[in-house]
Scaffold this motif. Structure first.
Motif, PDB file in Angstrom:
ATOM      1  N   ALA A 274      61.965 -24.251 -20.593  1.00 42.40           N
ATOM      2  CA  ALA A 274      63.132 -23.135 -20.648  1.00 42.40           C
ATOM      3  C   ALA A 274      64.075 -23.896 -19.786  1.00 42.40           C
ATOM      4  N   ALA A 277      68.574 -20.887 -15.316  1.00 43.53           N
ATOM      5  CA  ALA A 277      70.164 -21.033 -14.590  1.00 43.53           C
ATOM      6  C   ALA A 277      69.701 -21.378 -13.165  1.00 43.53           C
ATOM      7  N   THR A 303      69.252 -19.537  -7.569  1.00 40.91           N
ATOM      8  CA  THR A 303      68.257 -18.678  -8.227  1.00 40.91           C
ATOM      9  C   THR A 303      67.113 -19.777  -7.507  1.00 40.91           C
TER      10      THR A 303
HETATM   11  N1  CTP Z   1      63.848 -25.226 -13.681  1.00 35.75           N
HETATM   12  C1  CTP Z   1      63.016 -24.148 -13.192  1.00 35.75           C
HETATM   13  N2  CTP Z   1      63.756 -23.405 -12.271  1.00 35.75           N
HETATM   14  C2  CTP Z   1      64.946 -23.388 -12.105  1.00 35.75           C
HETATM   15  C3  CTP Z   1      65.705 -24.528 -12.638  1.00 35.75           C
HETATM   16  C4  CTP Z   1      65.047 -25.467 -13.392  1.00 35.75           C
HETATM   17  O1  CTP Z   1      61.633 -23.978 -13.355  1.00 35.75           O
HETATM   18  N3  CTP Z   1      65.781 -22.423 -11.462  1.00 35.75           N
HETATM   19  C5  CTP Z   1      62.943 -26.022 -14.500  1.00 35.75           C
HETATM   20  C6  CTP Z   1      63.107 -26.155 -16.061  1.00 35.75           C
HETATM   21  O2  CTP Z   1      62.372 -25.129 -16.699  1.00 35.75           O
HETATM   22  C7  CTP Z   1      62.922 -27.863 -16.043  1.00 35.75           C
HETATM   23  C8  CTP Z   1      63.030 -28.321 -14.974  1.00 35.75           C
HETATM   24  O3  CTP Z   1      62.942 -27.407 -13.976  1.00 35.75           O
HETATM   25  O4  CTP Z   1      61.464 -27.762 -16.447  1.00 35.75           O
HETATM   26  C9  CTP Z   1      64.248 -29.255 -14.921  1.00 35.75           C
HETATM   27  O5  CTP Z   1      65.372 -28.613 -15.263  1.00 35.75           O
HETATM   28  P1  CTP Z   1      66.810 -29.410 -15.364  1.00 35.75           P
HETATM   29  O6  CTP Z   1      67.961 -28.146 -15.639  1.00 35.75           O
HETATM   30  O7  CTP Z   1      66.604 -30.440 -16.081  1.00 35.75           O
HETATM   31  O8  CTP Z   1      66.991 -29.611 -13.847  1.00 35.75           O
HETATM   32  P2  CTP Z   1      67.260 -29.000 -12.478  1.00 35.75           P
HETATM   33  O9  CTP Z   1      65.832 -29.341 -11.495  1.00 35.75           O
HETATM   34  O10 CTP Z   1      67.757 -27.723 -12.447  1.00 35.75           O
HETATM   35  O11 CTP Z   1      68.158 -29.992 -11.775  1.00 35.75           O
HETATM   36  P3  CTP Z   1      69.710 -30.354 -12.075  1.00 35.75           P
HETATM   37  O12 CTP Z   1      70.124 -29.108 -12.863  1.00 35.75           O
HETATM   38  O13 CTP Z   1      70.439 -30.731 -10.807  1.00 35.75           O
HETATM   39  O14 CTP Z   1      69.636 -31.582 -13.102  1.00 35.75           O
END
Ligand code: CTP
Length: 394
Positions: A274, A277, A303
């Motif tokens: 997923a 956000a 979040t």
């Molecule tokens: N993810 C999550 N919860 C969040 C944000 C991300 O579980 N609040 C999970 C996503 O489902 C995905 C992984 O973390 O498997 C990486 O998401 P990504 O958006 O690529 O990275 P972030 O960890 O959010 O870092 P950034 O946005 O700084 O790249």
């Protein structure tokens, strides 16, 4: 997905027989070797020639028909089949099969078969609900046949009720589940997340992203076809829920957090495809926000990172797989997430290459574990899903 598989379609006399042309065609497109057997009554509704044209195989309607190239056709067909689907199954055919009566080509083909057998009854609602017919379905279940419940809707006899043949793609999915894949994930519980979250600003607006959920849906479906017990936690998507998967619909990151963390402890494998956000509006307005002449700033708050929580609470033997979408430094940034969130694998994809990312039917993914980095070529999202599951299964 059905290359090398012999599928027998047994068609009996019901108006829904016409729909089986589409089922045969869909199976041929999946590369199956499709053989059709019809009762005499079925030929009143659709002709054998229709199926011969679609399948390029002789259609049998009579036990004594030796005009095809097959030796003792009813024994050969039944014995060599990888899966038999009887659809529509009339009350008459249900009764015969439940009591071992084999007096035509369809029923004699079924008796020698040892493969998975699916039966899709379709008839008038009163016939369907008749206790004798229901009893016969129960007997067949006890003998190991999978009886597919009829759908409810407008029937050819002009009444609303239960008795409709399920839609063609559902029947094909039953066949795929029965025989398309090795059941190497049988006994495993798999949780997959998919799609975008929506963070409300007011009752009208929200913040989201471009994820369509296709990648996560493909993983959930492939894991199901490989025998796993699958839960899919997903944001709003335009895709139909996959069959045989427990689907939990959520909207916000908070709802996804609650749905995933409450189910995490019992899972053997968690795959987080997923797009969640990272921020949500700090305050959600109760009423629609009216526009003013000035510019507007919306305060955002973090979040919870669901994947980081799962990594911190990973139970022994559990496999945790994340996704990472980047626009630069794909491998380094993704490897950093693998380590920081205590993952066993991360699937890295770049938004910068054609054929990868949001909304496409293909993806280009690099699988990163602590020891290895495996770059996959461009593939359908289904094939990528299978590769991810192969790595996890290994
Ligand atoms: N993810 C999550 N919860 C969040 C944000 C991300 O579980 N609040 C999970 C996503 O489902 C995905 C992984 O973390 O498997 C990486 O998401 P990504 O958006 O690529 O990275 P972030 O960890 O959010 O870092 P950034 O946005 O700084 O790249």
């Amino acid at each position: 997905m059905l290359t090398g598989k012999k599928i027998v379609l047994g068609i009996s006399g019901g108006i829904a027989a016409y729909k089986m042309a589409n089922v045969a065609s869909m199976l041929v497109k999946l590369n199956a070797d499709v053989h059709v057997v019809m009762t005499k009554n079925a030929t009143h509704f659709i002709t054998p020639e229709t199926f011969e044209t679609l399948t390029a195989n002789h259609v049998f309607t009579d036990v004594f028909d030796e005009s095809g190239s097959m030796h003792v056709p009813h024994v050969t067909l039944g014995t060599e089949a990888d899966c038999i689907l009887i659809a529509p199954a009339s009350a008459d055919v249900l009764g015969k099969l439940a009591h071992g009566i084999a007096d035509d080509m369809l029923t004699t083909t079924v008796l020698p078969a040892r493969c998975p057998m699916l039966i899709s009854p379709s008839m008038n609602v009163n016939m369907y609900e008749n206790k004798i017919v229901q009893n016969n379905m129960q007997i067949l279940r006890e003998y190991g046949y999978e009886v597919i419940e009829a759908d409810t809707g407008f029937l050819a006899c002009r009444v609303e009720g239960k008795g409709k043949l399920p839609k063609e793609s559902d029947l094909v999915e039953y066949i795929l589940r029965a025989c398309a894949k090795e059941k190497d994930l049988a006994g495993k519980k798999v949780l997959v997340t998919a799609g975008a979250t929506k963070e409300a600003i007011d009752p009208v607006r929200y913040i989201t992203n471009h994820s369509t959920g296709k990648m996560g849906y493909a993983i959930a479906r492939m894991a199901m076809l490989r025998g796993a017990e699958v839960t899919l936690v997903c944001g709003d998507t335009a895709i139909d829920d996959p069959l045989f998967v427990d689907v939990v619909h959520i909207k916000s990151a908070k709802e996804m957090y609650d749905a995933v963390t409450s189910r995490a402890a019992e899972q053997d494998i968690i795959i987080k495809a997923a797009a969640v956000a990272d921020y949500r509006p700090a305050e959600v307005a109760d009423q629609k926000m009216k526009k003013k002449d000035d510019n507007l700033s919306i305060a955002l708050e973090r979040t919870d990172d669901i994947l980081a929580y799962l990594g911190a609470h990973k139970k022994d033997g559990q496999f945790l797989c994340g996704f990472s979408m980047e626009t630069e430094n794909l491998i380094e940034n993704s490897r950093a997430k693998l380590e920081k969130k205590n993952l066993d694998m991360i699937c890295a994809n770049s938004l910068r290459v054609a054929g990868a990312g949001f909304g496409t039917d293909t993806n280009i993914v690099t699988l990163i574990t602590k020891e290895n980095t495996t770059e996959l070529p461009i593939m359908s999202k289904e094939a990528v899903a299978d590769e991810i599951l192969n790595h996890i299964a290994e």
